[in-house]
Every structure is written in C-alpha cells, then in structure tokens.
Design a protein around this motif. Structure first.
Motif, PDB file in Angstrom:
ATOM      1  N   VAL A  53       6.961  72.806  33.252  1.00 29.11           N
ATOM      2  CA  VAL A  53       7.924  73.904  33.972  1.00 29.11           C
ATOM      3  C   VAL A  53       9.324  73.162  34.140  1.00 29.11           C
ATOM      4  N   MET A  54       9.094  72.286  34.623  1.00 28.62           N
ATOM      5  CA  MET A  54      10.980  71.455  34.411  1.00 28.62           C
ATOM      6  C   MET A  54      11.059  71.450  33.034  1.00 28.62           C
ATOM      7  N   PHE A  55      10.618  71.689  31.505  1.00 28.62           N
ATOM      8  CA  PHE A  55      11.221  72.103  30.821  1.00 28.62           C
ATOM      9  C   PHE A  55      11.685  73.247  30.523  1.00 28.62           C
ATOM     10  N   TRP A  56      11.276  73.839  31.211  1.00 28.63           N
ATOM     11  CA  TRP A  56      11.913  75.340  30.656  1.00 28.63           C
ATOM     12  C   TRP A  56      12.798  75.640  32.047  1.00 28.63           C
ATOM     13  N   VAL A  57      13.242  75.187  33.123  1.00 30.66           N
ATOM     14  CA  VAL A  57      13.883  75.193  33.515  1.00 30.66           C
ATOM     15  C   VAL A  57      15.568  74.271  33.310  1.00 30.66           C
ATOM     16  N   PHE A  58      15.085  73.414  32.714  1.00 25.39           N
ATOM     17  CA  PHE A  58      16.097  72.563  32.678  1.00 25.39           C
ATOM     18  C   PHE A  58      17.363  73.864  31.216  1.00 25.39           C
ATOM     19  N   VAL A  59      15.989  73.498  30.174  1.00 26.84           N
ATOM     20  CA  VAL A  59      16.463  75.135  29.076  1.00 26.84           C
ATOM     21  C   VAL A  59      17.325  76.122  29.564  1.00 26.84           C
ATOM     22  N   GLY A  60      16.667  76.912  31.155  1.00 32.06           N
ATOM     23  CA  GLY A  60      17.306  77.688  31.196  1.00 32.06           C
ATOM     24  C   GLY A  60      18.827  77.192  31.799  1.00 32.06           C
ATOM     25  N   ILE A  61      19.005  76.459  32.465  1.00 30.66           N
ATOM     26  CA  ILE A  61      20.029  76.136  33.624  1.00 30.66           C
ATOM     27  C   ILE A  61      21.497  75.792  32.401  1.00 30.66           C
ATOM     28  N   ARG A 106      20.046  88.470  14.904  1.00 28.92           N
ATOM     29  CA  ARG A 106      20.441  87.779  15.716  1.00 28.92           C
ATOM     30  C   ARG A 106      19.756  86.153  15.640  1.00 28.92           C
ATOM     31  N   ASP A 107      20.297  85.534  16.293  1.00 38.60           N
ATOM     32  CA  ASP A 107      19.776  84.008  16.214  1.00 38.60           C
ATOM     33  C   ASP A 107      18.105  84.197  16.943  1.00 38.60           C
ATOM     34  N   VAL A 108      17.339  83.651  16.669  1.00 40.44           N
ATOM     35  CA  VAL A 108      16.031  83.833  17.100  1.00 40.44           C
ATOM     36  C   VAL A 108      15.634  82.492  18.720  1.00 40.44           C
ATOM     37  N   PHE A 109      16.768  81.825  17.907  1.00 40.34           N
ATOM     38  CA  PHE A 109      16.743  80.758  19.061  1.00 40.34           C
ATOM     39  C   PHE A 109      17.865  80.329  20.092  1.00 40.34           C
ATOM     40  N   SER A 110      18.901  81.146  19.817  1.00 40.04           N
ATOM     41  CA  SER A 110      19.379  81.118  21.273  1.00 40.04           C
ATOM     42  C   SER A 110      19.099  82.051  21.850  1.00 40.04           C
ATOM     43  N   ARG A 111      18.534  82.914  21.350  1.00 37.25           N
ATOM     44  CA  ARG A 111      18.150  84.098  22.139  1.00 37.25           C
ATOM     45  C   ARG A 111      16.624  83.910  23.464  1.00 37.25           C
ATOM     46  N   VAL A 112      15.831  83.391  22.754  1.00 40.15           N
ATOM     47  CA  VAL A 112      14.271  82.781  23.062  1.00 40.15           C
ATOM     48  C   VAL A 112      15.229  81.166  24.484  1.00 40.15           C
ATOM     49  N   VAL A 113      16.743  80.539  24.307  1.00 46.85           N
ATOM     50  CA  VAL A 113      16.853  79.624  25.106  1.00 46.85           C
ATOM     51  C   VAL A 113      17.293  80.556  25.969  1.00 46.85           C
ATOM     52  N   LYS A 114      18.631  82.121  26.366  1.00 55.65           N
ATOM     53  CA  LYS A 114      18.748  82.186  26.818  1.00 55.65           C
ATOM     54  C   LYS A 114      18.019  83.302  28.111  1.00 55.65           C
ATOM     55  N   GLY A 115      16.976  83.440  27.037  1.00 60.70           N
ATOM     56  CA  GLY A 115      15.578  83.962  28.017  1.00 60.70           C
ATOM     57  C   GLY A 115      15.244  83.717  28.714  1.00 60.70           C
ATOM     58  N   ALA A 116      15.119  82.314  28.532  1.00 58.91           N
ATOM     59  CA  ALA A 116      14.710  81.118  29.460  1.00 58.91           C
ATOM     60  C   ALA A 116      15.272  81.414  30.880  1.00 58.91           C
ATOM     61  N   TRP A 117      16.946  81.586  30.780  1.00 62.65           N
ATOM     62  CA  TRP A 117      17.582  81.462  31.564  1.00 62.65           C
ATOM     63  C   TRP A 117      17.609  82.970  32.741  1.00 62.65           C
ATOM     64  N   PRO A 134      17.972  89.620  26.241  1.00 61.62           N
ATOM     65  CA  PRO A 134      17.187  88.469  24.900  1.00 61.62           C
ATOM     66  C   PRO A 134      16.326  87.814  25.742  1.00 61.62           C
ATOM     67  N   ASP A 135      15.325  88.200  26.666  1.00 55.50           N
ATOM     68  CA  ASP A 135      14.239  88.020  27.940  1.00 55.50           C
ATOM     69  C   ASP A 135      12.673  88.260  26.664  1.00 55.50           C
ATOM     70  N   TRP A 136      12.511  87.077  26.971  1.00 55.22           N
ATOM     71  CA  TRP A 136      11.013  87.029  26.161  1.00 55.22           C
ATOM     72  C   TRP A 136       9.962  88.340  25.459  1.00 55.22           C
ATOM     73  N   PRO A 154       8.808  82.936  18.391  1.00 57.58           N
ATOM     74  CA  PRO A 154       8.584  81.637  19.448  1.00 57.58           C
ATOM     75  C   PRO A 154       8.439  82.221  21.264  1.00 57.58           C
ATOM     76  N   PRO A 155       9.463  83.318  21.040  1.00 58.31           N
ATOM     77  CA  PRO A 155       9.556  83.870  22.602  1.00 58.31           C
ATOM     78  C   PRO A 155       7.570  84.055  23.036  1.00 58.31           C
ATOM     79  N   ALA A 156       6.843  84.320  21.918  1.00 53.86           N
ATOM     80  CA  ALA A 156       5.006  84.320  22.496  1.00 53.86           C
ATOM     81  C   ALA A 156       4.993  82.926  23.311  1.00 53.86           C
ATOM     82  N   LEU A 157       5.497  81.477  22.229  1.00 60.12           N
ATOM     83  CA  LEU A 157       4.551  80.340  22.559  1.00 60.12           C
ATOM     84  C   LEU A 157       5.181  79.925  23.986  1.00 60.12           C
TER      85      LEU A 157
END
Lengths: 400, 348
Positions: free
Chosen positions: A57-65, A113-124, A352-354, A374-377
C-alpha cells in the motif's frame, strides 16, 4: 540508440523509483524501531502478512505522491510522440531531444503516450480519491448508523429501508445513471455533494460538542475554530465561480482556493453514495451489539447524553472492525474507480487513471499486451496490499 | 412463516416502486430527454425543435403522469402530428388509432417499446436474459463447488501450509476485479503474438454454439472474483466448527479425521456460506456487465450498457426492475434458507 533488454528495463524502472524505495526504507526502519510505542500500528509489524500488505500500500502511496511531484515520471503522461504508437517496452524515443528521457520504459500506448508515466500518474488519482471517498462514506455511515442502532424503532426502520434501497441497485446501473455528462449538466451531483459533504461537519460538531459540553469556556472557541475551518473547506469544495448551485451564492471566488471539475466531483460523490449504505449497516449492527454492554449502562446511569454515549462510548469500542473494514473498503473503492474508468464514465477520456488505461488497452489486447497489463497489475497489487493489510490488522486486533 | 414471506413481498414491491421511480426521475431529467430527442430525431435539432419533439410525444408532461402511464394506471399519451403521423406512448410504429390500447403499462403486462432496438422491451429482455442465465449457470457450476472445496480444505486444519496457500489464493482472487483478471487471461491465453493461444478472446460465437474454447474464459473470469469471498467465508465458518466441543468429542472417541470432516463438521460449516452464495448474485450481475463488454457477449449486461448509453427509458426501467428483483429475491431466499438450514433460528 539500441532498444533495451528485459533486464535493463527492470533495472531502469527500479532506478526511476529510487525515491520510493528510500521513503519505504525510512518508513519501515522508523516504524520497526519504535513499534512498541505505536499501538495498533506498531503491532502491524509483528505480522508478516500485515507488513507485506502495508508495504504494497505504501509503495503505491509513495509512487502517487512522488509521481505528482514529477520525481518519477520519464515523460509527460498526456503528450503524444509521433512514431511511438504501440511500441514495445524499451523502445528508444523517436526524435529524442536534449534532456528527454531516451526510452519508453514500458512502451507506448495506442495514442503514442508513455505507459510507465501514465501508470505512475494514475496512482496519484487513486491515492487522492479512494481514501478520501472512503473516509466520507464512513462519516455518513457513522453519523446515520449510530443513532439507528442506538435508538432503534421508527428511525432505524426508515434509515434501513433507505440503505437497502440503495443497496438493491446494481452498482453499475447506478453509475450509468449518475455519472454521465447529462447528469452533470443538471447539477444533480452538486446537490448530492451539498448533502453528503454536510455529514462530516455534523459529525465533527456533534463529536466535539458532546465531549466538551460541560466546559463551555473551552468548547465554544474550539467549535467556532473547527467548524469555521470545516465550513470554509465545505464551501470551497462545493462552490464553483462563487456559486453553490447556479443561482445560490456560495463562497466568493477570492476565498475559493480550488475548483473541483464536474467530472471528478460526480465520480467522488457517486462512490461515496454507493459505499455509505454498507458502512451504515456495519455501524448499525455494531451499535446494536455494543449498546447492551455494561459500560453503556454505566454511562446512562451517570446521566451522559445519548450522543456522548454513541460517539465516545460505543464508537471507540467498535473501532477494531471499523478499521479493518476501512482498509477493505479503500480496496473496494479502488475497484469501483477502476470500473468507472473501464466503462469510460466520469473521468475525462485522456485521464491516466488505471481503469481508463485498461479500457483503452483492451481494444488491441490480442496484438499489443503492454499498454493494458501494467495498469491492471498495478490495480491488482494495490487492492491485494489493502486486503493483506486488513487481514494483518484483524489478526493483531484480535490478539488483545 | 407465511406472514413473514408476505411482509417481505410487500417490502419488495415498495422497494421496486421506489427504485423504478428513481430511475424514471433520472432518465427523465431534461438533458437526458434532449439527448433522446436528438438521437431519435436528428443530431442538429434546434432547442425549439427538441421541445416540440418532446411535447408531441408526451415527454414534457409532469413526472408523476408519465410514471403513471408507465405503470399502466394512467391512460397513454396519443397525438396525431401535423403531417398525419400518429404517435404516442402506447403506439407501435404503423399502428392506427383504433388498434392502440388506451392503457399500456406494467399492470397490463406491457413493458414498452425500446427506442434503441426498435422492438418490444420484453422480447429483448427475455432473449438477452437467456444468454446471461446460461452464463450464470456455468459460473455457479464452476464457482460454488470449487469455492466450498477451497474453503473447507483451508479451514480443516487452521494454520497449516495448505491453509496458508489456499488463503493467499482466496485473498488474491478477491483482490482481482473482473476487468483485471479478464485482461490478464486474454493476454496469457489468447494473444495472437505471444502467449498460449488456448482459448478465444471473444465469446461472440458462444451465443449460438458455446464451446469450451470460446466460453471458458468469461465463466472463469466471473467465477474467480466471487470465489475468493465465498472461500474465505467457508474457511472462517469451518475453523469455527472445527474448534467446537462435539468435534473434540468425536476425535476423542477415535473417529477418523476424514469422517469427522465429512460427517460432523461439513453440514454445520456450510450454513454461513449458503447465505453468502445467495448474496453473491447481485455482485455477479456487476461481473456480468463487465465480462460481457470485455468478451463481447450480448447478454443482459450488454443490454444495460446499450440502454443506459442511449437513454432508452423503457428498456432501462425494465432492466432495473429485473435486476432489483434478482437482488431482492435472492435476499429472501437466503433468509428463508438460513432458517431452514439452521433450526436454532426462528423468525417469529
């Protein structure tokens, strides 16, 4: 520039996330060092399942922030780069300029568009909306569920009927009816927001008033301060361009620091709306159980008011199941947000939400796997983390 | 018991009335009607043209009147337009004023006319519901036994390695919503570039001739999400039963472990999961909508999406009536079944 191999992609992704690793390490080191002094939170670090869940959980919270602070992303999640459409992970950026990151680490989607950046932004987006919406649903559920369980009778019958009414709606049908541009145009979501967002203020007011009722000198300034701030936040949340609804004036625009776009507001409101009846039922059940205990009888004999008993005797004793349910419910809210995105409801299509990213990726799924996976996982691991965290909390809270 | 069921039916009717009214209210908000007018008439209608179109078809009448017409307690709206066209709520295309019934609503058994599919609503609903029921049947056949098996095996010996691994599996499956597992399955099993190519990625053909190849993935996707929850409930109730006094007595008497599980524990452990399985139906309905759009299977969920997307009021109302009754009837069955299975509970 050569395309990256699998190993190199993994190394580069891990390196890109380095700020997250540092934050996680710090958090875990500090928490484990002081775990005896941290109550239930500290006990979490005694259970391996709870630790894994909390870590996820904290991993995704930090990724989001950190993602929102632009520390992680390699490209703008909305900009399209020609020649990068549906390219596989590790493809070098076509026409990379000075200062551009040279690869699409997880490939490009069907709009280049870049998938990696979209997944990271989606986390936020998830990290912002899901816990807050769950918190609001809890406020509504608690404010209505406690009196329903404590008083029983007509009030209980009426509120339970209303809750069952909402629960009898299939969630997707409700979303399809509520989360459409046409409904946003009628201003109905704002009305619902006006009603639903009132509950946290009522909750706070009653909570503090019932506790400090006997010390007016302390209570009155406290209430004025807290409720004033809450009211200002409430009006700022709801009013747009200085108006609550089209004609009713709300907060003047000068004092209105943020405007919530109609699309986000309707998503938020409908998620709160869907979640609160379930919370209501849980709180009502707990209240009915706890009100027969001796300490409630003792408080009644002492002559405490009903709201004091509900909020300061019953609620603290119901916290165990409620905290566990809170974690599970954040996970469920995440799933609901994904569902909304999956059906293209509410959030803008380029968001960019998942859920939206999965929805876009699935159209070409049999040929290109990398935009949808990536967004599914990511969604899977966040919800899994929340479920494990809830399990760990349940285990630890049952121990004492 | 009879009185209990009767009262539950009363509450059910009231709930259905309230819910259909909410749906009616939401679909009859002006922007939705405007959208309907534009999709039925033409996209470039001016505001006045939209207004006349709505006036001519009775959409501008008060909400309660329109709701009464849908229920069949108010006479239907009819009007002959200036160009001689005869329109109204009860009028099917091509009908003359003499053929049109005065009342047409739920009470008369008339579910209305779908503006999206240009067909009678009950026809569409029955046809599509058949497809979905077939899907649901296989989901149940796959989900219930495997979930119970997982739960019983995990709860049999609490804390054992089997328990740990099966519990992890059930947590994982509750954490995977259909649109995630569906995407992963399609990627792993059907992708034409990489992957195993064991199954087909769409279930379009499964509507005429379902085979294992084109029908297994949608069934698995829905079943997996519900499975974890049922398995966890079964496990919880099984562990509780296994610590009961009568199990200890049986062990001390020397009854073998398989016999204890099958003859003594199982029956008592399956009471709680029964309720859970029944309450899973409403969730399955959600899963059905997602999976039907993901695998392109034209069933009830697909109708819901189409009706809502096109603001097809009467079809949407019928869809919500059906789904609300599914929810309420499963609740009723779970209550009655609970009493039946557990003689310690009395309703009156």
């Amino acid at each position: 520039m050569e395309p990256l191999g699998t190993f190199e992609i993994i190394i580069r992704v891990l390196y890109q996330l380095s700020s997250v690793w540092i934050a996680l390490l710090l958090l875990f080191a500090l928490s484990i060092a002081f775990k005896r002094r941290l109550g239930l939170y500290g006990k979490l670090f005694d259970s391996p399942i709870g630790m894994i869940g909390f870590g996820l959980v904290m991993f995704w919270v930090f990724v989001g922030i950190f993602g929102a602070m632009d520390l992680i992303i390699t490209h703008d999640p909305l900009s399209q780069v020609s020649g990068m459409k549906n390219k596989v992970p590790g493809t070098p950026l076509a026409g990379a300029g000075e200062g551009d990151y040279a690869w699409y680490l997880l490939g490009g989607d069907n709009l280049a568009r870049d998938v990696f950046s979209r997944v990271v932004k989606g986390a936020w987006i998830v990290v912002q909306i899901a816990p807050l919406a769950t918190l609001f649903a809890f406020m509504v559920g608690i404010t209505l569920g406690l009196p329903a369980g404590y008083y029983g009778g007509r009030l209980d019958t009426f509120l339970s009927f209303l809750a069952n009414l909402i629960l009898a709606f299939p969630v997707i049908l409700l979303f399809y009816l509520l989360v459409t541009p046409e409904i946003v145009a009628t201003g109905l979501p704002t009305m619902m927001a006006i009603v639903l967002f009132m509950f946290p203020i009522i909750f706070l007011g009653v909570l503090l008033n019932s506790r400090y009722r006997t010390q007016p000198a302390f209570r009155t300034p406290l209430l004025i301060g807290v409720l004033g701030f809450a009211l200002w936040l409430y009006l700022a949340l709801i009013s747009e361009n200085g108006y609550l609804v089209r004609s009713i004036p709300g907060l003047p625009s000068v004092l209105d620091p943020f405007d919530i776009p109609g699309g986000i507001l309707v998503v938020f409101v409908s998620v709160v709306f869907v979640n609160s009846p379930t919370v209501f039922r849980i709180v009502r059940g707990l209240a009915m159980d706890i009100k027969t205990r001796d300490y409630v009888a003792a408080a009644q004999t002492r002559g405490e008011g009903p709201w004091y008993i509900m909020l300061w005797e019953i609620l603290p004793n119901a916290r165990g199941p409620l905290i566990v349910d809170f974690c599970l419910r954040i996970g469920y809210t995440t799933i609901l947000l994904g569902t909304l995105g999956f059906f293209g409801l509410g959030l803008p299509p380029e968001s960019p939400d998942w859920g939206s990213t999965i929805n876009e990726g699935r159209k070409l799924l049999s040929i290109y796997l990398h935009p949808a996976l990536p967004p599914a996982l990511a969604l899977l691991s966040l919800v899994l983390g929340l479920n494990l965290l809830a399990d760990g909390l349940r285990e630890e809270s049952l121990k004492d | 018991m009879g009185l209990f069921i009767l009262r539950r039916f009363g509450v059910m009717l009231l709930t259905a009335l309230c819910l259909t009214f909410v749906v009616f209210f939401l679909t009859n908000l002006y922007p939705n009607l405007e959208k309907l007018a534009k999709t039925q008439g033409n996209q470039r209608m001016s505001d006045e043209q939209v207004q006349t179109w709505l006036d001519n078809r009775g959409y501008s009448d008060p909400l309660l009147t329109k709701y009464g017409r849908w229920l069949g307690v108010m006479p239907g709206f009819t009007k002959t337009l200036n160009d001689g066209q005869f329109v109204g709520t009860c009028v099917r295309p091509g009908q003359t004023p003499e053929e049109t019934p005065r009342f047409c609503g739920i009470v008369q058994g008339d579910w209305g006319y779908s503006t999206r599919f240009k067909a009678d609503v009950d026809e569409i609903i029955w046809k599509r519901l058949g497809n979905t029921l077939y899907l649901m049947m296989w989901v149940m056949i796959l989900m219930v036994p495997s979930a119970l098996l997982v739960g019983v095996l995990a709860g049999m010996r609490e804390g054992s390695r089997t328990d740990r691994s099966l519990s992890t599996f059930s947590i994982l499956s509750t954490a995977t919503p259909e649109y995630v597992s569906g995407v992963i399955f399609i990627a792993v099993f059907t992708s034409s570039t990489v992957g195993l190519k064991w199954f087909k990625g769409t279930a379009t053909q499964a509507m005429e001739q379902p085979t294992f190849e084109n029908f297994f993935l949608p069934v698995l996707t829905i079943a997996l999400y519900g499975m974890g929850y049922i398995a966890r409930m079964t496990r919880a109730s099984m562990t509780e039963v296994m610590t009961a006094q009568y199990i200890r007595t049986a062990r001390l008497k020397g009854v073998s472990f398989p016999n204890i599980v099958i003859k003594h524990a199982l029956r008592n452990a399956l009471i709680a999961p029964f309720t859970v399985i029944m309450l899973q139906f409403p969730w399955l309905l959600n899963g059905v909508v997602i999976v039907e759009s993901l695998f392109n299977y034209k069933g009830f969920g697909w109708v819901l999406v189409e009706a809502a997307g096109n603001n097809d009021i009467q079809l949407l109302l019928a869809v919500s009536v059906v789904s609300v009754f599914v929810v309420l009837i499963t609740q009723l069955i779970s209550d009655i079944g609970y009493v039946y299975l557990n003689p310690r509970i009395r309703i009156s």
